[in-house]
Scaffold this motif. Sequence first.
Motif, PDB file in Angstrom:
ATOM      1  N   TRP A  77       1.123   2.202 -19.853  1.00  0.00           N
ATOM      2  CA  TRP A  77       2.437   2.211 -20.512  1.00  0.00           C
ATOM      3  C   TRP A  77       3.409   3.198 -19.887  1.00  0.00           C
ATOM      4  O   TRP A  77       4.606   3.128 -20.156  1.00  0.00           O
ATOM      5  CB  TRP A  77       2.261   2.542 -22.000  1.00  0.00           C
ATOM      6  CG  TRP A  77       1.286   1.626 -22.670  1.00  0.00           C
ATOM      7  CD1 TRP A  77       0.059   1.946 -23.150  1.00  0.00           C
ATOM      8  CD2 TRP A  77       1.439   0.223 -22.898  1.00  0.00           C
ATOM      9  NE1 TRP A  77      -0.587   0.850 -23.672  1.00  0.00           N
ATOM     10  CE2 TRP A  77       0.257  -0.233 -23.532  1.00  0.00           C
ATOM     11  CE3 TRP A  77       2.452  -0.689 -22.635  1.00  0.00           C
ATOM     12  CZ2 TRP A  77       0.068  -1.547 -23.912  1.00  0.00           C
ATOM     13  CZ3 TRP A  77       2.267  -2.011 -23.002  1.00  0.00           C
ATOM     14  CH2 TRP A  77       1.089  -2.429 -23.627  1.00  0.00           C
ATOM     15  N   ALA A  78       2.953   4.143 -19.085  1.00  0.00           N
ATOM     16  CA  ALA A  78       3.886   5.078 -18.432  1.00  0.00           C
ATOM     17  C   ALA A  78       4.783   4.295 -17.485  1.00  0.00           C
ATOM     18  O   ALA A  78       4.306   3.548 -16.628  1.00  0.00           O
ATOM     19  CB  ALA A  78       3.104   6.147 -17.671  1.00  0.00           C
ATOM     20  N   SER A  79       6.095   4.452 -17.645  1.00  0.00           N
ATOM     21  CA  SER A  79       7.033   3.549 -16.966  1.00  0.00           C
ATOM     22  C   SER A  79       6.989   3.671 -15.453  1.00  0.00           C
ATOM     23  O   SER A  79       6.936   2.660 -14.743  1.00  0.00           O
ATOM     24  CB  SER A  79       8.458   3.811 -17.466  1.00  0.00           C
ATOM     25  OG  SER A  79       8.848   5.134 -17.151  1.00  0.00           O
ATOM     26  N   GLU A  80       7.000   4.902 -14.895  1.00  0.00           N
ATOM     27  CA  GLU A  80       7.077   5.035 -13.434  1.00  0.00           C
ATOM     28  C   GLU A  80       5.817   4.524 -12.738  1.00  0.00           C
ATOM     29  O   GLU A  80       5.924   3.690 -11.829  1.00  0.00           O
ATOM     30  CB  GLU A  80       7.342   6.493 -13.044  1.00  0.00           C
ATOM     31  CG  GLU A  80       7.537   6.644 -11.533  1.00  0.00           C
ATOM     32  CD  GLU A  80       7.882   8.067 -11.142  1.00  0.00           C
ATOM     33  OE1 GLU A  80       7.901   8.355  -9.932  1.00  0.00           O
ATOM     34  OE2 GLU A  80       8.135   8.885 -12.042  1.00  0.00           O
ATOM     35  N   PRO A  81       4.601   4.959 -13.112  1.00  0.00           N
ATOM     36  CA  PRO A  81       3.414   4.383 -12.463  1.00  0.00           C
ATOM     37  C   PRO A  81       3.319   2.872 -12.667  1.00  0.00           C
ATOM     38  O   PRO A  81       2.918   2.150 -11.749  1.00  0.00           O
ATOM     39  CB  PRO A  81       2.253   5.107 -13.142  1.00  0.00           C
ATOM     40  CG  PRO A  81       2.834   6.377 -13.656  1.00  0.00           C
ATOM     41  CD  PRO A  81       4.232   6.033 -14.052  1.00  0.00           C
ATOM     42  N   ARG A  82       3.686   2.397 -13.856  1.00  0.00           N
ATOM     43  CA  ARG A  82       3.607   0.961 -14.117  1.00  0.00           C
ATOM     44  C   ARG A  82       4.552   0.191 -13.208  1.00  0.00           C
ATOM     45  O   ARG A  82       4.196  -0.864 -12.665  1.00  0.00           O
ATOM     46  CB  ARG A  82       3.919   0.666 -15.583  1.00  0.00           C
ATOM     47  CG  ARG A  82       3.795  -0.809 -15.940  1.00  0.00           C
ATOM     48  CD  ARG A  82       4.050  -1.043 -17.421  1.00  0.00           C
ATOM     49  NE  ARG A  82       4.012  -2.456 -17.741  1.00  0.00           N
ATOM     50  CZ  ARG A  82       2.904  -3.152 -17.972  1.00  0.00           C
ATOM     51  NH1 ARG A  82       1.738  -2.541 -17.932  1.00  0.00           N
ATOM     52  NH2 ARG A  82       2.950  -4.422 -18.265  1.00  0.00           N
ATOM     53  N   ASP A  83       5.764   0.694 -13.025  1.00  0.00           N
ATOM     54  CA  ASP A  83       6.726   0.025 -12.148  1.00  0.00           C
ATOM     55  C   ASP A  83       6.200  -0.045 -10.714  1.00  0.00           C
ATOM     56  O   ASP A  83       6.316  -1.079 -10.040  1.00  0.00           O
ATOM     57  CB  ASP A  83       8.070   0.759 -12.164  1.00  0.00           C
ATOM     58  CG  ASP A  83       8.789   0.626 -13.502  1.00  0.00           C
ATOM     59  OD1 ASP A  83       8.395  -0.268 -14.286  1.00  0.00           O
ATOM     60  OD2 ASP A  83       9.712   1.419 -13.770  1.00  0.00           O
ATOM     61  N   HIS A  84       5.607   1.053 -10.234  1.00  0.00           N
ATOM     62  CA  HIS A  84       5.046   1.055  -8.887  1.00  0.00           C
ATOM     63  C   HIS A  84       3.896   0.060  -8.767  1.00  0.00           C
ATOM     64  O   HIS A  84       3.760  -0.637  -7.751  1.00  0.00           O
ATOM     65  CB  HIS A  84       4.557   2.463  -8.518  1.00  0.00           C
ATOM     66  CG  HIS A  84       5.648   3.412  -8.132  1.00  0.00           C
ATOM     67  ND1 HIS A  84       6.483   3.985  -9.060  1.00  0.00           N
ATOM     68  CD2 HIS A  84       6.053   3.878  -6.917  1.00  0.00           C
ATOM     69  CE1 HIS A  84       7.343   4.779  -8.455  1.00  0.00           C
ATOM     70  NE2 HIS A  84       7.106   4.726  -7.145  1.00  0.00           N
ATOM     71  N   PHE A  97       0.822  -1.219   0.000  1.00  0.00           N
ATOM     72  CA  PHE A  97       0.000   0.000   0.000  1.00  0.00           C
ATOM     73  C   PHE A  97       0.851   1.261   0.000  1.00  0.00           C
ATOM     74  O   PHE A  97       0.421   2.304  -0.515  1.00  0.00           O
ATOM     75  CB  PHE A  97      -1.028  -0.002   1.144  1.00  0.00           C
ATOM     76  CG  PHE A  97      -0.506   0.278   2.516  1.00  0.00           C
ATOM     77  CD1 PHE A  97      -0.185   1.563   2.921  1.00  0.00           C
ATOM     78  CD2 PHE A  97      -0.386  -0.744   3.449  1.00  0.00           C
ATOM     79  CE1 PHE A  97       0.266   1.821   4.199  1.00  0.00           C
ATOM     80  CE2 PHE A  97       0.062  -0.499   4.727  1.00  0.00           C
ATOM     81  CZ  PHE A  97       0.397   0.792   5.108  1.00  0.00           C
ATOM     82  N   SER A  98       2.068   1.204   0.522  1.00  0.00           N
ATOM     83  CA  SER A  98       2.939   2.390   0.514  1.00  0.00           C
ATOM     84  C   SER A  98       3.359   2.747  -0.907  1.00  0.00           C
ATOM     85  O   SER A  98       3.307   3.917  -1.312  1.00  0.00           O
ATOM     86  CB  SER A  98       4.172   2.149   1.381  1.00  0.00           C
ATOM     87  OG  SER A  98       3.822   1.937   2.727  1.00  0.00           O
ATOM     88  N   VAL A  99       3.773   1.744  -1.663  1.00  0.00           N
ATOM     89  CA  VAL A  99       4.200   1.984  -3.045  1.00  0.00           C
ATOM     90  C   VAL A  99       3.016   2.428  -3.899  1.00  0.00           C
ATOM     91  O   VAL A  99       3.124   3.352  -4.713  1.00  0.00           O
ATOM     92  CB  VAL A  99       4.849   0.708  -3.621  1.00  0.00           C
ATOM     93  CG1 VAL A  99       5.080   0.860  -5.131  1.00  0.00           C
ATOM     94  CG2 VAL A  99       6.161   0.419  -2.914  1.00  0.00           C
ATOM     95  N   ALA A 100       1.848   1.782  -3.703  1.00  0.00           N
ATOM     96  CA  ALA A 100       0.667   2.157  -4.481  1.00  0.00           C
ATOM     97  C   ALA A 100       0.245   3.589  -4.181  1.00  0.00           C
ATOM     98  O   ALA A 100      -0.140   4.342  -5.083  1.00  0.00           O
ATOM     99  CB  ALA A 100      -0.480   1.194  -4.180  1.00  0.00           C
ATOM    100  N   ALA A 101       0.312   3.977  -2.910  1.00  0.00           N
ATOM    101  CA  ALA A 101      -0.096   5.331  -2.530  1.00  0.00           C
ATOM    102  C   ALA A 101       0.928   6.376  -2.956  1.00  0.00           C
ATOM    103  O   ALA A 101       0.576   7.529  -3.230  1.00  0.00           O
ATOM    104  CB  ALA A 101      -0.320   5.401  -1.025  1.00  0.00           C
TER     105      ALA A 101
END
Length: 286
Positions: free
Chosen positions: A111-118, A26-30
């Motif tokens: 497809w956006a790399s940073e949100p997708r990685d999170h 939840f920390s990474v998602a938030a």
Amino acid sequence: MPLIVVPTSQLLWMRVAALLFTCVAFSVAAHGAYLPHGAYLPHGGMADWCIFCWAFSFACTLLVLLVELFGLQARVPVSWSNFPITVACYAALLCLSASIIFPVFFLRHQWASEPRDHRIVSTVFSCLAAVAYMGEVSLSKARPGEVAGYMATAPGLLKVCQTFLACIIFILISNPVTYDHHPALKWCMAVYCICFILSMAVVVLCVGEWTGCLPIPFSKFLSAYGLLAVIMYLTATILWPVFQFNKSYRRNDDPETIAAAVITAINFLLYVADLVYSARLVFVSG
């Protein structure tokens, strides 16, 4: 001042692992997943549900760990032979549901790399948390011949699964409402509500150690309720698809409706298994 006792057991490490995994999820998602929030945004309700699953599991596991580390089991107003495994079973189901829902709604077409990685990280740690909670349930459940709380037995764990699946059904058929165009479907909704309330009442009675307040023996109450629930769920298992998928009664092939029919059938099987266990309990004790 309470003495802190740190037991080095597999159960402890399972709980610590689950605590860390849910915290990361939840920390990474938030922090960087850029999720929609609110029921009025696209998939916002699903995002809130996943965050709730991880945060609720984290908070309950932290509570269990603190109580056990400080040796406060005798001071908490619940049955400690029933509470931790109930929490672990609900947390396992919650994290499992989040592990399925989160990638389905928030990894596809992203497809956006940073949100997708999170989002990938949150999904991975959600899966790890579900595995950790399943491990905790496996370590905590009663073994043959072992004296344990009711919630640590197979019927107790079935009650948790029954109430959880009922909640999923409520979500599926309530947004949008799909049970109001025929009295038979309203009966199905009544079945889901009545059985959910009674199963949850059993969980609360066991966790709160209030089973002695019943006017009849607890085992006989379980058998009577189990038989009633099986009969009611059998009607819902038949009526729901008949009146949802038949063109004569306004055909409805939405994925949510189909999923509700499948989960209804699964819950019916759980109630059958529960009735078998409860009947054996009565005959053995009688």
